[in-house]
Motif scaffolding. Sequence first.
Motif, PDB file in Angstrom:
ATOM      1  N   PRO A 179      13.344  19.173 -17.137  1.00 58.13           N
ATOM      2  CA  PRO A 179      12.701  18.690 -15.863  1.00 58.13           C
ATOM      3  C   PRO A 179      11.161  18.990 -16.201  1.00 58.13           C
ATOM      4  O   PRO A 179      10.377  17.944 -16.049  1.00 58.13           O
ATOM      5  N   ARG A 180      10.743  19.723 -17.067  1.00 54.66           N
ATOM      6  CA  ARG A 180       9.194  20.014 -17.276  1.00 54.66           C
ATOM      7  C   ARG A 180       9.110  18.602 -18.269  1.00 54.66           C
ATOM      8  O   ARG A 180       7.949  18.067 -18.323  1.00 54.66           O
ATOM      9  N   LEU A 181       9.878  18.587 -19.138  1.00 51.42           N
ATOM     10  CA  LEU A 181       9.590  17.417 -20.214  1.00 51.42           C
ATOM     11  C   LEU A 181       9.559  15.995 -19.540  1.00 51.42           C
ATOM     12  O   LEU A 181       8.903  15.270 -19.764  1.00 51.42           O
ATOM     13  N   ALA A 182      10.651  15.727 -18.661  1.00 51.99           N
ATOM     14  CA  ALA A 182      10.385  14.687 -17.836  1.00 51.99           C
ATOM     15  C   ALA A 182       9.123  14.624 -16.860  1.00 51.99           C
ATOM     16  O   ALA A 182       8.465  13.723 -16.806  1.00 51.99           O
ATOM     17  N   LEU A 183       8.566  15.782 -16.365  1.00 52.43           N
ATOM     18  CA  LEU A 183       7.270  15.541 -15.829  1.00 52.43           C
ATOM     19  C   LEU A 183       6.156  15.207 -16.862  1.00 52.43           C
ATOM     20  O   LEU A 183       5.285  14.366 -16.316  1.00 52.43           O
ATOM     21  N   VAL A 184       6.260  15.646 -18.030  1.00 52.78           N
ATOM     22  CA  VAL A 184       5.186  15.495 -19.128  1.00 52.78           C
ATOM     23  C   VAL A 184       5.254  13.883 -19.196  1.00 52.78           C
ATOM     24  O   VAL A 184       4.397  13.112 -19.350  1.00 52.78           O
ATOM     25  N   ALA A 248      -0.332  19.378 -20.079  1.00 52.18           N
ATOM     26  CA  ALA A 248      -0.439  20.690 -20.649  1.00 52.18           C
ATOM     27  C   ALA A 248      -0.029  21.702 -19.672  1.00 52.18           C
ATOM     28  O   ALA A 248       0.528  22.594 -19.986  1.00 52.18           O
ATOM     29  N   ASP A 249      -0.576  21.207 -18.609  1.00 48.82           N
ATOM     30  CA  ASP A 249      -0.393  22.071 -17.296  1.00 48.82           C
ATOM     31  C   ASP A 249       1.126  22.330 -17.143  1.00 48.82           C
ATOM     32  O   ASP A 249       1.631  23.361 -16.267  1.00 48.82           O
ATOM     33  N   ALA A 250       1.901  21.374 -17.259  1.00 53.04           N
ATOM     34  CA  ALA A 250       3.411  21.344 -16.971  1.00 53.04           C
ATOM     35  C   ALA A 250       4.101  22.402 -18.180  1.00 53.04           C
ATOM     36  O   ALA A 250       5.191  22.754 -17.721  1.00 53.04           O
ATOM     37  N   LEU A 251       3.305  22.800 -19.041  1.00 50.63           N
ATOM     38  CA  LEU A 251       3.969  23.764 -20.067  1.00 50.63           C
ATOM     39  C   LEU A 251       3.321  24.978 -19.916  1.00 50.63           C
ATOM     40  O   LEU A 251       2.919  25.685 -20.856  1.00 50.63           O
ATOM     41  N   LEU A 255       3.957  26.263 -13.115  1.00 51.87           N
ATOM     42  CA  LEU A 255       3.629  24.821 -12.988  1.00 51.87           C
ATOM     43  C   LEU A 255       2.183  24.840 -12.280  1.00 51.87           C
ATOM     44  O   LEU A 255       2.169  25.215 -10.999  1.00 51.87           O
ATOM     45  N   GLU A 256       1.187  24.234 -12.933  1.00 51.08           N
ATOM     46  CA  GLU A 256       0.012  23.650 -12.126  1.00 51.08           C
ATOM     47  C   GLU A 256      -0.256  22.366 -12.195  1.00 51.08           C
ATOM     48  O   GLU A 256      -0.169  21.689 -13.063  1.00 51.08           O
ATOM     49  N   SER A 258      -2.897  20.628 -10.272  1.00 49.10           N
ATOM     50  CA  SER A 258      -4.240  20.058  -9.877  1.00 49.10           C
ATOM     51  C   SER A 258      -4.746  19.044 -10.693  1.00 49.10           C
ATOM     52  O   SER A 258      -5.075  17.942 -10.397  1.00 49.10           O
ATOM     53  N   GLY A 259      -4.755  19.170 -12.248  1.00 50.93           N
ATOM     54  CA  GLY A 259      -5.341  18.580 -13.037  1.00 50.93           C
ATOM     55  C   GLY A 259      -4.142  17.186 -13.060  1.00 50.93           C
ATOM     56  O   GLY A 259      -4.848  16.018 -13.199  1.00 50.93           O
ATOM     57  N   MET A 260      -3.044  17.431 -13.323  1.00 50.52           N
ATOM     58  CA  MET A 260      -2.174  16.090 -13.193  1.00 50.52           C
ATOM     59  C   MET A 260      -2.464  15.223 -11.874  1.00 50.52           C
ATOM     60  O   MET A 260      -2.237  14.086 -12.041  1.00 50.52           O
ATOM     61  N   LEU A 261      -2.857  15.629 -10.881  1.00 53.04           N
ATOM     62  CA  LEU A 261      -2.693  15.011  -9.599  1.00 53.04           C
ATOM     63  C   LEU A 261      -4.165  14.347  -9.696  1.00 53.04           C
ATOM     64  O   LEU A 261      -4.072  13.191  -9.103  1.00 53.04           O
ATOM     65  N   LYS A 262      -5.165  15.040 -10.084  1.00 47.01           N
ATOM     66  CA  LYS A 262      -6.378  14.277 -10.192  1.00 47.01           C
ATOM     67  C   LYS A 262      -6.456  13.240 -11.023  1.00 47.01           C
ATOM     68  O   LYS A 262      -6.876  12.081 -11.035  1.00 47.01           O
TER      69      LYS A 262
END
Length: 289
Positions: A179-184, A248-251, A255-256, A258-262
Amino acid sequence: MSALTESAPGYRAGRTLPLRVELVRQLKRRRTMAMGGVLAILPFVLIVAFAIGGTPGADEGGGGGSRLNLMDTATSSGANFAATCLFVSAGFLLVVPVALFCGDTVASEASWSSLRYLLAAPVPRARLLWSKLAVALVMSLAAMVLLPVVGLAAGTAAYGWGPLELPTGGSLGPADTVPRLALVIGFIFVSQLVTAGLAFWLSTKTDAPLGAVGGAVGLTIIGNVLDQVTALGTWRDFLPAHWQFAWADALQPQLEWSGMLKGSAISVTYALVLFALAFRNFSRKDIVS
């Protein structure tokens, strides 16, 4: 479109140029096969490089102060190797298939003088663009999935299956790794929508496919260069390139988002504007080729 066409028996604009037809046409093209081959070969090239060069990070000096990163743990497991494949390719290599599939799709038809015949089928202009854009985005996503999938399979064969060692320390179990790799992968795809929008817009502006593809890649590189100019300060937050490695916040153990949402918000905003410009330009363009 004439009233005669609109009233033709059995004619429905929504059934013209089906997505499956456009998808098959694009999959059969040599540039699609070549790009797929390059992405599939890259993991094996990295495995050979690691075998020749030794364990990643082994040449770093002592002192115990070196920071753990993805390259240091590339050979720890198949999952780490797949993450490393994404790390080394996200900045530039994965830009190329997006620019290629989205920039070549309309311009190539114009360069072959087949665009006007598609419209004479008759395929409405908006329908033609939607079909081509949808297929281009699907193929771009497929390219981004292909690389880590091959990397995961090749890495597992070469280094075994194990937990995903995180850059900040700790690890993720197999149940959380996929799931984390899929999110990346999902975030990288969203971040590349800006390149897709640039390429697609340029594809409606020119009859030269290389011009659209090269222009999109060039503008993406310029964005990356501008992000390195620290004098821009907070203005860099409005550059899509500034957030391209927010995945990288997914790794991390926690799990963070904020950066991915922005980064996603910036990329989607730019992409929607560019796609709208492409449709506006194409609706008013005089098709002569």
